[in-house]
Enzyme design. Structure first.
Site, PDB file in Angstrom:
ATOM      1  CE  LYS A 174      62.042 -89.518   2.505  1.00  0.00           C
ATOM      2  NZ  LYS A 174      62.308 -90.453   1.395  1.00  0.00           N
ATOM      3  CB  THR A 206      54.864 -98.279   2.906  1.00  0.00           C
ATOM      4  OG1 THR A 206      55.684 -99.211   3.639  1.00  0.00           O
ATOM      5  CG2 THR A 206      53.574 -98.033   3.670  1.00  0.00           C
ATOM      6  N   GLY A 208      58.553 -98.310  -1.860  1.00  0.00           N
ATOM      7  CA  GLY A 208      58.761 -97.284  -2.873  1.00  0.00           C
ATOM      8  C   GLY A 208      58.228 -95.911  -2.523  1.00  0.00           C
ATOM      9  CB  THR A 209      56.686 -94.420   0.529  1.00  0.00           C
ATOM     10  OG1 THR A 209      57.688 -94.951   1.404  1.00  0.00           O
ATOM     11  CG2 THR A 209      55.430 -95.257   0.643  1.00  0.00           C
ATOM     12  N   GLY A 210      59.504 -93.552  -0.644  1.00  0.00           N
ATOM     13  CA  GLY A 210      60.540 -92.520  -0.725  1.00  0.00           C
ATOM     14  C   GLY A 210      60.859 -92.140  -2.154  1.00  0.00           C
ATOM     15  CB  CYS A 211      61.436 -94.186  -5.203  1.00  0.00           C
ATOM     16  SG  CYS A 211      62.732 -95.269  -4.576  1.00  0.00           S
TER      17      CYS A 211
END
Length: 262
Positions: A174, A206, A208-211
């Site tokens: 990412k 932003t 929680g974007t990774g989850c």
């Protein structure tokens, strides 16, 4: 047919990340979501106020209950917190012969609080990465896992190769922590690289974007999509979720999980 996905991760009381983000994403992509909670956090948009891990037995019971009756088509892992938890999850993946495993190596919260114990990093490398169908590290996580710098695209590609050599089938690097107005996410399939470019959105919301991104990949894999198709939908899902921000909370607010429509 009802497609099902299991998330093994921590609970975010603020609702923006972790189990809550995963289940919202699964639902939005028309996949039935199930969960095994590894830890409960006291958390909001301002940061993490407390982390309370569940026992290994409690997590094992949750996984077994889902596995024997509901048989997920894909499985996502998030915050696993300790090396004992990582070893348990790896054991369960092998026990139930699950193959479509998406590993989001959650290590640090948006506010900077550690979410993975230091001694657990080695366990992650040894036990879980070889079982990962997809690994979705951000740049700081990739640095920890590979002991490499991530300043250039070339360095990120070399890190992806190194992670693939650790046993990961597909590596999605990412680009959210990169510099400039353009984000570049990279997929490495062991032979070639694919890139997704998108405009950086000027927002602090932003959380929680990774989850959410990893959960979207998981949902698409549960539906039988290819890795390229899964990442493509996940990329569009997270872009919409950040662009159409909810603007709630006083700190790093959550993304908008109902913004994307296939």
């Amino acid at each position: 047919m009802v497609y099902k996905a299991l998330t093994i991760a921590g609970s975010d009381s603020g609702g923006g990340a972790g189990i809550q983000a995963d289940l919202k994403t699964f639902h939005q992509l028309r996949v039935f979501g199930m969960s095994a909670i590894t830890a409960v956090t006291a958390q909001n948009t301002l940061g993490v106020q407390g982390v309370y891990p569940l026992s290994v037995e409690a997590v094992e019971r949750q996984i077994d209950s889902v596995a024997v009756d509901l048989s997920p088509h894909a499985v996502k892992t998030g915050m696993l917190f300790s090396h004992e938890m990582i070893e348990l999850v790896a054991h369960k993946i092998k026990q139930y012969k699950w193959t479509r495993i998406v590993v989001d190596p959650v290590m640090i919260a948006k506010g900077g609080a550690p979410l993975l114990k230091q001694e657990a990093v080695e366990a992650l490398q040894r036990h879980l990465l070889p079982l990962a169908y997809v690994l979705t590290p951000n740049m700081p996580e990739a640095e920890v896992l590979t002991n490499m710098q991530m300043e250039t695209i070339e360095q990120r590609k070399e890190a992806a190769k190194k992670l693939h050599d650790m046993g990961v089938r597909y590596v999605v690097m990412k680009g959210g922590h990169g510099e400039g107005n353009e984000l570049i996410d990279i997929l490495y399939d062991g032979e070639q690289f694919y890139e997704w470019k998108s405009k950086r959105i000027d927002t602090k919301h932003t959380h929680g974007t990774g989850c959410t991104f990893a959960a979207a990949i998981t949902a698409q894999l549960a539906k039988g999509k290819t890795i390229y198709e899964a990442v493509d939908v996940a990329k569009r899902f997270i872009q919409a979720a950040v662009e159409q921000t909810l603007q709630i909370g006083s700190g790093h607010g959550p993304t908008n999980h109902w913004a994307f429509h296939e």
